[in-house]
Enzyme design. Structure first.
Site, mmCIF file in Angstrom:
data_model
loop_
_atom_site.group_PDB
_atom_site.id
_atom_site.type_symbol
_atom_site.label_atom_id
_atom_site.label_comp_id
_atom_site.label_asym_id
_atom_site.label_seq_id
_atom_site.Cartn_x
_atom_site.Cartn_y
_atom_site.Cartn_z
ATOM 1 N N SER A 104 -3.196 17.025 44.916
ATOM 2 C CA SER A 104 -3.116 18.140 45.856
ATOM 3 C C SER A 104 -4.359 18.129 46.735
ATOM 4 O O SER A 104 -5.429 17.680 46.310
ATOM 5 C CB SER A 104 -3.039 19.467 45.095
ATOM 6 O OG SER A 104 -3.278 20.569 45.962
ATOM 7 N N TYR A 157 -6.326 25.378 39.157
ATOM 8 C CA TYR A 157 -5.371 24.361 39.615
ATOM 9 C C TYR A 157 -6.120 23.283 40.392
ATOM 10 O O TYR A 157 -5.919 22.082 40.181
ATOM 11 C CB TYR A 157 -4.298 25.006 40.488
ATOM 12 C CG TYR A 157 -3.339 24.023 41.121
ATOM 13 C CD1 TYR A 157 -2.293 23.479 40.378
ATOM 14 C CD2 TYR A 157 -3.473 23.654 42.456
ATOM 15 C CE1 TYR A 157 -1.405 22.578 40.952
ATOM 16 C CE2 TYR A 157 -2.591 22.752 43.041
ATOM 17 C CZ TYR A 157 -1.559 22.218 42.284
ATOM 18 O OH TYR A 157 -0.686 21.321 42.863
#
Length: 255
Positions: free
Chosen positions: A148, A161
């Site tokens: 990501s 995250y």
């Protein structure tokens, strides 16, 4: 030069986690269209069977195996069943991910921290190790970790995250260095804001999208197919000298 063979996955077997929808499913379709036999996994067998049937009707060789990647014993079964079905593993795509919490990092509980790390870091680590003996036998071994852009620059409300994806980058580089002599390539892809259910909390919020659009060079959300196209390249002979690299597909968000 025969460019068709350069991007061919004929006679290869690909294992893709989190592949019942979104980015994972698009990667599965691209790989199958390029000639690979594909194993898709997610937590629900019935849903996988429905997807596999639809793709089989398109002429693709795809099977679904239910697996919760956060449970190590199920990862063992996933690899064993893949070998039973196809006898080899040439490509592994660690796509499954989770983000059960959005909010300040100091309000993230240890339980949530563990869940994020179990799925986003420990599962790719363990599954890559389990696949290693089979990847060693391949003439075209490739591991692709789906990361990501949060790993490159932590986004507000996505603290742990982002931490997990940063760890995945380090894991990618470590494995690339240690396994390169065994002709196994390891790379990571960092999607930007791709229109999937997973990222709906972002693109479904007008206030957040206003901020995102100001930073985007290409003023739109990304498509799952745009991630799958890069994954196909990294899995194919065209990327034979690429390993340990981190690629962004984010419309210029991090530029």
């Amino acid at each position: 030069m025969d460019l068709s063979s350069l991007f061919s996955l004929n006679n290869k077997v690909a294992l893709i986690t989190g592949a019942s929808k979104g980015i994972g499913l698009s990667i599965a379709e691209f790989f199958a269209a390029a000639g690979a036999k594909v194993v898709i996994c997610s937590r629900h067998q019935e849903h996988l069977d429905e997807i596999a049937k639809k793709l089989y009707e398109k002429g693709y060789d795809i099977m679904g195996i239910a697996c919760n990647v956060g449970r190590p014993n199920e990862l063992v079964q996933l690899v064993e069943k893949t070998i039973e079905a196809y006898g080899q593993i040439d490509i592994l795509v660690n796509n499954a991910g989770t983000n059960p919490y959005m909010g300040p990092v100091h309000e993230t509980t240890l339980e949530l921290f563990d869940k994020i790390m179990d799925v986003n870091v420990k599962a790719p680590f363990e599954l890559s190790k389990l696949c290693l003996p089979h990847l060693r036998k391949s003439s075209q071994a490739s591991i692709i970790n789906i990361s990501s852009i949060g790993a490159l620059s932590p986004e507000p409300q996505l603290g742990i995250y982002s931490v997990s994806k940063s760890a995945l980058h380090s894991l990618t580089k470590v494995c690339a260095k240690e396994w390169g002599q065994q002709k196994i390539r390891v790379n990571a892809i960092c999607p930007g804001i791709i229109k999937t259910n997973f990222s709906k909390a972002l693109w479904g919020n007008d206030q957040i999208m206003d901020v995102i659009m100001k930073r985007l060079a290409i003023k739109r959300l990304g498509k799952t197919e745009e991630i799958a196209a890069l994954a196909l390249f990294l899995a194919s002979p065209a990327a034979s000298y690429i390993s340990g690299s981190i690629f962004t597909v984010d419309g210029g968000f991090t530029s």
